[in-house]
Design a protein around this motif. Structure first.
Motif, PDB file in Angstrom:
ATOM      1  N   UNK A  89      -2.333 -13.675   3.835  1.00  0.00           N
ATOM      2  CA  UNK A  89      -1.791 -12.387   3.481  1.00  0.00           C
ATOM      3  C   UNK A  89      -1.600 -11.538   4.703  1.00  0.00           C
ATOM      4  N   UNK A  90      -2.330 -11.504   5.961  1.00  0.00           N
ATOM      5  CA  UNK A  90      -2.307 -10.736   6.864  1.00  0.00           C
ATOM      6  C   UNK A  90      -0.889 -10.498   7.254  1.00  0.00           C
ATOM      7  N   UNK A  91      -0.171 -11.348   7.680  1.00  0.00           N
ATOM      8  CA  UNK A  91       1.083 -11.206   8.467  1.00  0.00           C
ATOM      9  C   UNK A  91       2.029 -10.066   7.471  1.00  0.00           C
ATOM     10  N   UNK A  92       2.189 -10.232   6.162  1.00  0.00           N
ATOM     11  CA  UNK A  92       2.953  -9.607   5.504  1.00  0.00           C
ATOM     12  C   UNK A  92       2.283  -7.921   5.417  1.00  0.00           C
ATOM     13  N   UNK A  93       1.180  -7.797   5.249  1.00  0.00           N
ATOM     14  CA  UNK A  93       0.618  -6.696   5.370  1.00  0.00           C
ATOM     15  C   UNK A  93       0.782  -5.867   6.521  1.00  0.00           C
ATOM     16  N   UNK A  94       0.449  -6.577   7.717  1.00  0.00           N
ATOM     17  CA  UNK A  94       0.678  -5.880   9.049  1.00  0.00           C
ATOM     18  C   UNK A  94       1.949  -5.462   9.171  1.00  0.00           C
ATOM     19  N   UNK A 173       2.480   2.484   1.862  1.00  0.00           N
ATOM     20  CA  UNK A 173       3.067   1.553   2.999  1.00  0.00           C
ATOM     21  C   UNK A 173       3.096   0.075   2.160  1.00  0.00           C
ATOM     22  N   UNK A 174       2.392  -0.058   1.278  1.00  0.00           N
ATOM     23  CA  UNK A 174       2.126  -1.557   0.849  1.00  0.00           C
ATOM     24  C   UNK A 174       2.905  -1.945  -0.332  1.00  0.00           C
ATOM     25  N   UNK A 175       3.205  -0.905  -1.029  1.00  0.00           N
ATOM     26  CA  UNK A 175       3.974  -0.750  -2.415  1.00  0.00           C
ATOM     27  C   UNK A 175       5.161  -1.465  -2.559  1.00  0.00           C
ATOM     28  N   UNK A 176       5.542  -2.248  -3.467  1.00  0.00           N
ATOM     29  CA  UNK A 176       6.613  -2.970  -3.845  1.00  0.00           C
ATOM     30  C   UNK A 176       7.545  -2.168  -4.764  1.00  0.00           C
ATOM     31  N   UNK A 177       6.939  -0.896  -5.134  1.00  0.00           N
ATOM     32  CA  UNK A 177       7.749  -0.102  -5.937  1.00  0.00           C
ATOM     33  C   UNK A 177       7.113   1.212  -6.249  1.00  0.00           C
ATOM     34  N   UNK A 180       3.944   0.329  -8.133  1.00  0.00           N
ATOM     35  CA  UNK A 180       3.378  -0.975  -7.717  1.00  0.00           C
ATOM     36  C   UNK A 180       4.123  -2.050  -8.024  1.00  0.00           C
ATOM     37  N   UNK A 181       3.271  -3.101  -8.154  1.00  0.00           N
ATOM     38  CA  UNK A 181       2.164  -3.532  -7.381  1.00  0.00           C
ATOM     39  C   UNK A 181       2.191  -3.352  -5.862  1.00  0.00           C
ATOM     40  N   UNK A 182       0.987  -3.413  -5.186  1.00  0.00           N
ATOM     41  CA  UNK A 182       0.839  -3.364  -3.653  1.00  0.00           C
ATOM     42  C   UNK A 182       0.540  -4.605  -3.180  1.00  0.00           C
ATOM     43  N   UNK A 183       0.754  -4.959  -1.854  1.00  0.00           N
ATOM     44  CA  UNK A 183       0.230  -6.029  -1.219  1.00  0.00           C
ATOM     45  C   UNK A 183      -1.162  -5.590  -0.785  1.00  0.00           C
ATOM     46  N   UNK A 184      -2.073  -5.421  -1.550  1.00  0.00           N
ATOM     47  CA  UNK A 184      -3.283  -4.633  -1.209  1.00  0.00           C
ATOM     48  C   UNK A 184      -4.072  -5.050  -0.203  1.00  0.00           C
ATOM     49  N   UNK A 185      -4.829  -4.144   0.300  1.00  0.00           N
ATOM     50  CA  UNK A 185      -5.729  -4.673   1.351  1.00  0.00           C
ATOM     51  C   UNK A 185      -6.575  -5.850   0.768  1.00  0.00           C
ATOM     52  N   UNK A 186      -7.077  -5.863  -0.430  1.00  0.00           N
ATOM     53  CA  UNK A 186      -7.649  -7.120  -0.964  1.00  0.00           C
ATOM     54  C   UNK A 186      -9.102  -7.190  -0.664  1.00  0.00           C
ATOM     55  N   UNK A 217      -5.275 -14.811  -2.738  1.00  0.00           N
ATOM     56  CA  UNK A 217      -5.423 -13.876  -1.607  1.00  0.00           C
ATOM     57  C   UNK A 217      -4.420 -12.957  -1.340  1.00  0.00           C
ATOM     58  N   UNK A 218      -2.962 -13.757  -1.600  1.00  0.00           N
ATOM     59  CA  UNK A 218      -1.778 -13.288  -1.016  1.00  0.00           C
ATOM     60  C   UNK A 218      -1.218 -12.390  -2.413  1.00  0.00           C
ATOM     61  N   UNK A 219      -1.625 -12.611  -3.552  1.00  0.00           N
ATOM     62  CA  UNK A 219      -1.219 -11.736  -4.670  1.00  0.00           C
ATOM     63  C   UNK A 219      -1.122 -10.404  -4.464  1.00  0.00           C
ATOM     64  N   UNK A 220       0.091  -9.853  -4.989  1.00  0.00           N
ATOM     65  CA  UNK A 220       0.156  -8.305  -4.924  1.00  0.00           C
ATOM     66  C   UNK A 220      -0.586  -7.760  -6.126  1.00  0.00           C
ATOM     67  N   UNK A 221      -1.139  -6.870  -5.961  1.00  0.00           N
ATOM     68  CA  UNK A 221      -2.060  -6.336  -7.168  1.00  0.00           C
ATOM     69  C   UNK A 221      -1.971  -4.967  -7.333  1.00  0.00           C
TER      70      UNK A 221
END
Ligand code: ADP
Ligand code: MG
Ligand code: MG
Length: 317
Positions: A89-94, A173-177, A180-186, A217-221
């Protein structure tokens, strides 16, 4: 110069192994001099200007999943010690955080990524700017709780409102809309928030929860997932203080917990209320406590009293 690491099969998975002494410094030199990388490796997130770092390495010795080294009092080089499996998940989040100009995290210098046999780029080493004289999240937050209940001299430094603001900005910054959902920290808890001497907060560690499978781990939540993680960890700080200071009244600890949780949530709602589906908090808090019980059983028995105390206190969320 050769890359000072190998990726090898160990314990049934691919793992990176640093080679030789000063591997972190030599890796920085590879990056700074633009060395040709072997097939299957690439640099990512290279927005930081190339810079030669002074010598000198020291390891970071707090509880951590991976292995982080400070080089030249300037940069933190984190070697991933868990198996290299994708997707990660880190590359997309960063990428999203950097694009959005999210400021409450250390500046990203680069990732060194490796291509897994099934075609996923995963970070092997990450390098971020050192937050100088930063205090680790559990340390400063425990001190805040101790000051509030009178076992350390006060007054403390207010943090909970700022924590809510920072979390809201991160989720926007991480929200899809907008909802949400968001590519959250997790893996969002107080141990992932550094504080500098001026009281400014920095979120670190966007690798997600190391105990869940890669696909999850990569799921947007929903944003409530991270918010619940932070609420539980703020409460856990109180349980740790109570455990070490049985002479402190439970009411005082509960009052501190309520106060910081309320400030955190109020500021979060002000900043990103649309993202937060409040009805999900109870379930996510329950799930988080259960994960901590499982984690304690599997890896850290001395932590078990904390989720046990959280279970006994269930009710507010
Ligand atoms: P892990 O996945 O191993 O938990 P983290 O990214 O959380 O790795 O880093 C581990 C520890 O290293 C943190 O808890 C903190 O003490 C320290 N650390 C990480 N990044 C920085 C930074 N940019 N500046 C100062 N200390 C840092
Ligand atoms: Mg981590
Ligand atoms: Mg961490």
């Amino acid at each position: 110069m050769d890359l000072p690491l190998v990726v090898e099969l160990a314990d049934g998975g691919h793992r990176a192994r640093p080679l030789g002494p000063d591997a972190s410094s030599r890796l920085l030199e590879c990056w700074a001099t633009g060395v040709d990388l072997p097939d299957g490796f690439r640099w990512a997130h290279g927005s930081h200007a190339w810079e030669t770092v002074p010598p000198g390495e020291r390891t970071i010795d707090v509880d951590q999943t991976n292995s982080s080294v400070v080089v030249g009092d300037r940069v933190v080089v984190k070697w991933v010690t868990t198996p290299l499996v994708g997707p990660h998940p880190a590359p997309e989040r960063l990428h999203r955080l950097v694009e959005a100009g999210f400021e409450s995290m250390p500046e990203v210098w680069f990732d060194l990524e490796w291509l897994t046999p099934d075609g996923h780029w995963v970070p092997v080493v990450t390098a971020v700017a050192l937050v100088r004289d930063a205090t680790d999240g559990w340390t400063w937050c425990l001190d805040e709780a101790r000051a509030a209940v009178g076992v350390l001299p006060g007054p403390g430094l207010p943090f909970a409102h700022r924590l809510g603001e920072v979390t809201a900005a991160m989720h926007l910054a991480l929200a899809d809309s907008p909802t949400g959902p968001v590519a959250t920290h997790g893996d969002f808890h107080i141990g992932q928030v550094l504080r500098d001497p001026a009281g400014e907060l920095y979120v670190i560690d966007f690798d997600g929860n190391p105990t869940v499978p890669p696909a999850e781990r990569v799921a947007h939540r929903p944003a409530a997932y991270d918010v619940a993680g932070m609420l539980v960890s703020l409460e856990n700080v109180g349980h740790v203080v109570q455990h070490h200071h049985p002479e402190v009244s439970e009411d005082a600890v509960v009052a501190w917990t309520d106060d910081v949780q309320t400030q955190f949530l109020t500021a979060y709602r002000d900043g990103a209320g649309e993202l937060l589906e409040e009805s999900l908090l109870t379930t996510y808090v329950d799930d988080q406590i259960q994960r901590e019980l499982d984690y304690a059983d599997a890896y850290l028995p001395r932590w078990r009293y904390v989720p046990e105390a959280a279970l006994r206190r269930r009710g507010r969320w």
